[in-house]
Design a protein around this motif. Sequence first.
Motif, PDB file in Angstrom:
ATOM      1  N   LEU A  59       0.825  -1.207   0.000  1.00 39.84           N
ATOM      2  CA  LEU A  59       0.000   0.000   0.000  1.00 39.84           C
ATOM      3  C   LEU A  59       0.861   1.261   0.000  1.00 39.84           C
ATOM      4  O   LEU A  59       0.550   2.240  -0.686  1.00 39.84           O
ATOM      5  N   ALA A  60       1.955   1.237   0.782  1.00 36.71           N
ATOM      6  CA  ALA A  60       2.849   2.394   0.840  1.00 36.71           C
ATOM      7  C   ALA A  60       3.533   2.617  -0.509  1.00 36.71           C
ATOM      8  O   ALA A  60       3.676   3.765  -0.968  1.00 36.71           O
ATOM      9  N   ALA A  61       3.941   1.523  -1.151  1.00 34.19           N
ATOM     10  CA  ALA A  61       4.586   1.640  -2.459  1.00 34.19           C
ATOM     11  C   ALA A  61       3.607   2.150  -3.507  1.00 34.19           C
ATOM     12  O   ALA A  61       3.954   2.991  -4.351  1.00 34.19           O
ATOM     13  N   ALA A  62       2.372   1.660  -3.456  1.00 33.00           N
ATOM     14  CA  ALA A  62       1.359   2.094  -4.417  1.00 33.00           C
ATOM     15  C   ALA A  62       0.985   3.556  -4.230  1.00 33.00           C
ATOM     16  O   ALA A  62       0.555   4.227  -5.177  1.00 33.00           O
ATOM     17  N   ALA A  63       1.148   4.063  -3.001  1.00 32.86           N
ATOM     18  CA  ALA A  63       0.767   5.448  -2.705  1.00 32.86           C
ATOM     19  C   ALA A  63       1.778   6.465  -3.216  1.00 32.86           C
ATOM     20  O   ALA A  63       1.467   7.652  -3.317  1.00 32.86           O
ATOM     21  N   GLU A  64       2.983   6.004  -3.539  1.00 35.68           N
ATOM     22  CA  GLU A  64       4.009   6.925  -4.031  1.00 35.68           C
ATOM     23  C   GLU A  64       3.576   7.511  -5.373  1.00 35.68           C
ATOM     24  O   GLU A  64       3.212   6.797  -6.294  1.00 35.68           O
ATOM     25  N   GLY A  65       3.620   8.784  -5.461  1.00 35.65           N
ATOM     26  CA  GLY A  65       3.233   9.457  -6.698  1.00 35.65           C
ATOM     27  C   GLY A  65       1.766   9.814  -6.768  1.00 35.65           C
ATOM     28  O   GLY A  65       1.344  10.508  -7.701  1.00 35.65           O
ATOM     29  N   LEU A  66       0.967   9.327  -5.819  1.00 30.59           N
ATOM     30  CA  LEU A  66      -0.456   9.648  -5.804  1.00 30.59           C
ATOM     31  C   LEU A  66      -0.708  10.869  -4.919  1.00 30.59           C
ATOM     32  O   LEU A  66       0.058  11.160  -3.998  1.00 30.59           O
ATOM     33  N   THR A  67      -1.790  11.536  -5.158  1.00 27.80           N
ATOM     34  CA  THR A  67      -2.182  12.651  -4.290  1.00 27.80           C
ATOM     35  C   THR A  67      -2.829  12.090  -3.027  1.00 27.80           C
ATOM     36  O   THR A  67      -3.259  10.928  -2.989  1.00 27.80           O
ATOM     37  N   SER A  68      -2.927  12.919  -2.007  1.00 25.57           N
ATOM     38  CA  SER A  68      -3.523  12.470  -0.742  1.00 25.57           C
ATOM     39  C   SER A  68      -4.980  12.059  -0.918  1.00 25.57           C
ATOM     40  O   SER A  68      -5.499  11.231  -0.167  1.00 25.57           O
ATOM     41  N   ASN A  69      -5.642  12.618  -1.931  1.00 22.20           N
ATOM     42  CA  ASN A  69      -7.046  12.265  -2.176  1.00 22.20           C
ATOM     43  C   ASN A  69      -7.210  10.865  -2.754  1.00 22.20           C
ATOM     44  O   ASN A  69      -8.321  10.340  -2.805  1.00 22.20           O
ATOM     45  N   ASP A  70      -6.101  10.286  -3.211  1.00 22.10           N
ATOM     46  CA  ASP A  70      -6.153   8.952  -3.821  1.00 22.10           C
ATOM     47  C   ASP A  70      -5.539   7.893  -2.933  1.00 22.10           C
ATOM     48  O   ASP A  70      -5.233   6.793  -3.392  1.00 22.10           O
ATOM     49  N   VAL A  71      -5.316   8.221  -1.660  1.00 27.90           N
ATOM     50  CA  VAL A  71      -4.646   7.286  -0.743  1.00 27.90           C
ATOM     51  C   VAL A  71      -5.469   7.109   0.523  1.00 27.90           C
ATOM     52  O   VAL A  71      -5.937   8.083   1.117  1.00 27.90           O
ATOM     53  N   LEU A  72      -5.624   5.855   0.935  1.00 25.45           N
ATOM     54  CA  LEU A  72      -6.202   5.529   2.240  1.00 25.45           C
ATOM     55  C   LEU A  72      -5.136   4.815   3.064  1.00 25.45           C
ATOM     56  O   LEU A  72      -4.356   4.026   2.528  1.00 25.45           O
TER      57      LEU A  72
END
Length: 301
Positions: A59-72
């Motif tokens: 999940l942490a790796a997938a969140a890289e490059g995403l905006t905060s609105n696209d991360v849980l």
Amino acid sequence: MSVDENQTLRLIHRDLKLMKRLCEQFEGRVLKSTGDGLLMHFISAVKAVECAIAIQTSLAAAAEGLTSNDVLKHRIGIHLADIFITETDVMGNGVNIAARLQAAADPGGICVSQTVYDVVKAGLDIRTRYLGPQELKNIREVVPVYKILLTAEDEILDEYTDVVRRLEQSQNLHRIKKLLFYICNKVWENDPQRIDLLDLRQLIHGLVEQAPTLDRLRTLLTASVKTLSKRAEYSLVANVITHEVWKLYRSGEVLSGPLSEEAPFDDNHLETAPYEPIAQTLEQAEPSARLKKLMFYVCNN
């Protein structure tokens, strides 16, 4: 959810899909969905912890490059216990404990019970932090809890962390906790099981609250050691405590005066402490018993 319900539901579905896939890879089984979470079952505690680490890492790796609105960020709790499985539900105190451990975890973190930790500590190369005995909501017994450290940032903590870690490695940890408990509570605890459950970090906080200076620290340790029959053994324990805790004074965590490079425990320090003549004067006063009674109440409420 209140800001963008459709987006939030999409993110939940995305993350739960990843969790289900990883669960199967680690020989687990999804028992039920809680709407925004999953209840999983594994063939071993080791597999459960490995899966939890893989989930949070992915999940942490997938969140890289995403905006905060696209991360849980998700919390994970793990417990080892018997459960009752019916056609429609899973029940048992073990399930409740796992749920409370999940709630106690940090966002993006993992908390495990002492039962799980004892099983996996030898088989997995993981770093943990002992959070101490926790009173979990609607759980009758106190549950010792560990946090799994996933990143280097998890280990960058306040000055107490290194002191706690070093004292936990001491062969005299049992006596260290016993002496600190006496200093903090003015009563000796002799039950080995209760002593094992004591939170060392909390005890150190209690110690430095009563000892705002290094001189006061030495005085407290000296006075406590002199109440024991095994004075020689506990003098060594006091020396270990002083050797580690004095670093808090050096770092500025605790108010202190000038320090040398070493701060050994002085067994004769009590005789030169400024409190000694005051104590002698009060002991000669009448009625000394009532003076002690009043001061005990002030200190302990």
